[in-house]
Write a protein that holds these residues in place. Structure first.
Motif, PDB file in Angstrom:
ATOM      1  N   THR A 235      45.434  47.902  35.605  1.00 13.94           N
ATOM      2  CA  THR A 235      44.146  47.284  35.825  1.00 13.94           C
ATOM      3  C   THR A 235      43.054  48.383  35.874  1.00 13.94           C
ATOM      4  O   THR A 235      41.970  48.097  35.815  1.00 13.94           O
ATOM      5  N   GLU A 236      43.590  49.581  36.057  1.00 17.75           N
ATOM      6  CA  GLU A 236      42.591  50.707  36.410  1.00 17.75           C
ATOM      7  C   GLU A 236      42.229  51.167  34.970  1.00 17.75           C
ATOM      8  O   GLU A 236      41.068  51.707  34.744  1.00 17.75           O
ATOM      9  N   ILE A 237      43.214  51.325  34.140  1.00 19.15           N
ATOM     10  CA  ILE A 237      42.972  52.010  32.711  1.00 19.15           C
ATOM     11  C   ILE A 237      42.332  50.871  31.632  1.00 19.15           C
ATOM     12  O   ILE A 237      42.031  51.229  30.565  1.00 19.15           O
ATOM     13  N   ILE A 238      42.485  49.818  32.105  1.00 14.58           N
ATOM     14  CA  ILE A 238      41.630  48.793  30.970  1.00 14.58           C
ATOM     15  C   ILE A 238      40.308  48.879  31.184  1.00 14.58           C
ATOM     16  O   ILE A 238      39.735  48.894  31.954  1.00 14.58           O
ATOM     17  N   VAL A 252      57.405  39.374  41.609  1.00 16.72           N
ATOM     18  CA  VAL A 252      56.483  39.109  42.549  1.00 16.72           C
ATOM     19  C   VAL A 252      55.116  38.740  42.140  1.00 16.72           C
ATOM     20  O   VAL A 252      54.802  38.804  40.956  1.00 16.72           O
ATOM     21  N   PRO A 253      54.442  37.994  42.791  1.00 14.72           N
ATOM     22  CA  PRO A 253      52.986  37.564  42.292  1.00 14.72           C
ATOM     23  C   PRO A 253      52.156  38.811  41.966  1.00 14.72           C
ATOM     24  O   PRO A 253      52.093  39.569  42.871  1.00 14.72           O
ATOM     25  N   LEU A 254      51.363  38.784  40.998  1.00 10.21           N
ATOM     26  CA  LEU A 254      50.513  39.778  40.691  1.00 10.21           C
ATOM     27  C   LEU A 254      49.058  39.487  41.056  1.00 10.21           C
ATOM     28  O   LEU A 254      48.609  38.289  41.163  1.00 10.21           O
ATOM     29  N   ASP A 255      48.584  40.430  41.496  1.00  7.81           N
ATOM     30  CA  ASP A 255      47.018  40.279  42.033  1.00  7.81           C
ATOM     31  C   ASP A 255      46.016  40.226  40.897  1.00  7.81           C
ATOM     32  O   ASP A 255      45.415  41.208  40.344  1.00  7.81           O
ATOM     33  N   LEU A 256      45.666  39.112  40.545  1.00  8.53           N
ATOM     34  CA  LEU A 256      44.716  39.004  39.388  1.00  8.53           C
ATOM     35  C   LEU A 256      43.366  39.175  39.981  1.00  8.53           C
ATOM     36  O   LEU A 256      42.313  39.326  38.941  1.00  8.53           O
ATOM     37  N   ASN A 257      43.092  39.315  41.122  1.00  5.93           N
ATOM     38  CA  ASN A 257      41.837  39.794  41.504  1.00  5.93           C
ATOM     39  C   ASN A 257      41.265  41.206  41.069  1.00  5.93           C
ATOM     40  O   ASN A 257      40.270  41.323  40.950  1.00  5.93           O
ATOM     41  N   LEU A 258      42.175  41.906  40.781  1.00  4.96           N
ATOM     42  CA  LEU A 258      42.081  43.193  40.261  1.00  4.96           C
ATOM     43  C   LEU A 258      41.330  43.350  39.019  1.00  4.96           C
ATOM     44  O   LEU A 258      40.835  44.304  38.589  1.00  4.96           O
ATOM     45  N   LEU A 259      41.325  42.081  38.053  1.00  5.04           N
ATOM     46  CA  LEU A 259      40.688  41.945  36.675  1.00  5.04           C
ATOM     47  C   LEU A 259      39.477  41.478  37.000  1.00  5.04           C
ATOM     48  O   LEU A 259      38.661  41.466  35.925  1.00  5.04           O
ATOM     49  N   LYS A 260      39.007  41.025  37.969  1.00  4.35           N
ATOM     50  CA  LYS A 260      37.953  40.039  38.240  1.00  4.35           C
ATOM     51  C   LYS A 260      36.548  40.802  37.756  1.00  4.35           C
ATOM     52  O   LYS A 260      35.805  40.059  37.032  1.00  4.35           O
ATOM     53  N   ASN A 261      36.334  41.967  38.516  1.00 10.05           N
ATOM     54  CA  ASN A 261      34.816  42.408  38.169  1.00 10.05           C
ATOM     55  C   ASN A 261      34.780  43.162  36.563  1.00 10.05           C
ATOM     56  O   ASN A 261      33.654  43.150  36.340  1.00 10.05           O
ATOM     57  N   LYS A 262      36.100  43.199  36.273  1.00 12.61           N
ATOM     58  CA  LYS A 262      35.897  43.882  34.617  1.00 12.61           C
ATOM     59  C   LYS A 262      36.033  42.658  33.780  1.00 12.61           C
ATOM     60  O   LYS A 262      35.747  42.936  32.737  1.00 12.61           O
ATOM     61  N   SER A 263      36.138  41.490  34.245  1.00 19.66           N
ATOM     62  CA  SER A 263      36.182  40.154  33.309  1.00 19.66           C
ATOM     63  C   SER A 263      37.143  40.697  32.332  1.00 19.66           C
ATOM     64  O   SER A 263      37.081  40.206  31.008  1.00 19.66           O
TER      65      SER A 263
END
Length: 337
Positions: A235-238, A252-263
């Motif tokens: 999520t940091e390097i994309i 485990v569940p993944l935090d998809l919120n980490l993708l939100k600001n970058k769309s």
């Protein structure tokens, strides 16, 4: 006919982790082809299902696994139109049906392709599952346009593995992308370079290595090894508006919120989806395999076969599974019947 399977999920070192037995040769109906299997290859899905399909029970009938094979059409169902008796074919099969660890196998013709003419049986057997996975990942899930997306960067996690080895070639030769693969050992690094990777970076120091090669962020990430372990780094390097794809899943569940600001877009790829659900576009796998066969025959891409084991036996199947489970195999391992 002879088959090899298991009744309980056991360590591969256990004497009964695989057993040989006889079952009746099946008859094709509908869209099915009856294939006389000549070779098959081993994928991580094989040992994962062997380890988990019968953990807490003992199956009455042994489970036959195996997804990847080359063979000859022995008989056809009444609805078939694509193949005839005597045709040489290759395929990855259907995870919901009996697998290729048997002398004969039923496979729906809509997920079967013509065997590449220029390849040996072993070389061709190494290709179906990984080719379908990589092709679907790039062109059906990421929807790469080779002209519009030319030069964009893709990071392939586990470049020397079975799927990574064909993904490098397709991403470079067909998708026109800048290919960055991960590897850590000298032999796996050289393997990735030989397949066409523009850069090979050590996954133990991923962010630092990406900065060194001038690609601190990438347009696409293909995870072929450990989504859970790489998630936060990915999520940091994309790049903003990039696309992450995985075939590995997460416990485990993944935090998809980490993708939100970058769309950022996230996708799963499971090669078995079309066959499992008999999707309307199920026949696309037949088309993809025929395209892969043409690319192989033209020399655009090459087989990723690295190890051939001769003889369809319990001991040989165990050896192939041990190699896969080691996590150190490069390319593909094939059992020649």
């Amino acid at each position: 006919m002879k088959a090899i399977g298991f009744k309980k999920s056991l360590p591969i070192s256990n004497e009964e982790s695989f057993i040989e037995f006889e079952i009746e040769k099946p008859s094709p109906k509908g869209y099915d082809l009856l294939i006389k299997v000549q070779a098959n290859s081993i994928n991580p899905v094989d040992f994962k299902i062997r380890q988990n399909a019968a953990k807490d029970t003992v199956l009455e009938t042994p489970k036959i696994i195996g997804w990847d094979a080359v063979g000859v059409v022995e008989a056809v169902g009444e609805k078939t139109t694509k193949f005839k008796v005597g045709d040489s074919v290759f395929y990855a099969g259907d995870i919901t049906r009996s697998g290729s660890n048997s002398e004969f196998q039923l496979v729906d013709e809509r997920i079967v392709g013509k065997k590449p003419k220029s390849l040996s049986i072993a070389e061709a057997s190494a290709m179906p599952l990984t080719s379908l996975t990589a092709y679907e990942a790039l062109f059906d899930r990421l929807r790469i346009d080779p002209e519009k997306d030319k030069g964009k960067s893709v990071l392939i996690l586990a470049g020397a593995g079975g799927v990574g080895s064909i993904a490098i070639q397709l991403a470079k030769k067909l998708a026109n992308l800048t290919v960055i693969a991960t590897a850590s050992r000298e032999n796996s690094t050289e393997w990735c370079k030989d397949l066409g990777a523009d850069f090979v970076v050590n996954h133990h120091h991923l962010k630092e290595e990406l900065k060194k090669i001038g690609h601190p962020q990438v347009n696409y990430i293909l995870d072929f090894v450990d989504l859970e372990g790489y998630w936060e780094t990915a999520t940091e390097i994309i790049k903003p508006q990039g696309h992450i794809l995985s075939i590995t899943g997460s416990s485990v569940p993944l935090d998809l919120n980490l993708l939100k600001n970058k769309s950022v877009t996230f996708s799963w790829e499971l090669m078995f989806t079309r066959a499992m659900f008999t999707t309307e576009d199920m026949e696309r796998q037949h088309e993809i395999l025929n395209h892969i066969a043409d690319l192989l025959d033209k020399g655009t891409i090459r087989s990723t076969l690295t190890t051939t084991i001769k003889g369809f036996t319990v001991d040989n199947l165990k050896e192939a599974h041990q190699l896969q489970e080691s996590g150190k195999s490069i390319g593909k391992t094939v059992i020649l019947f």
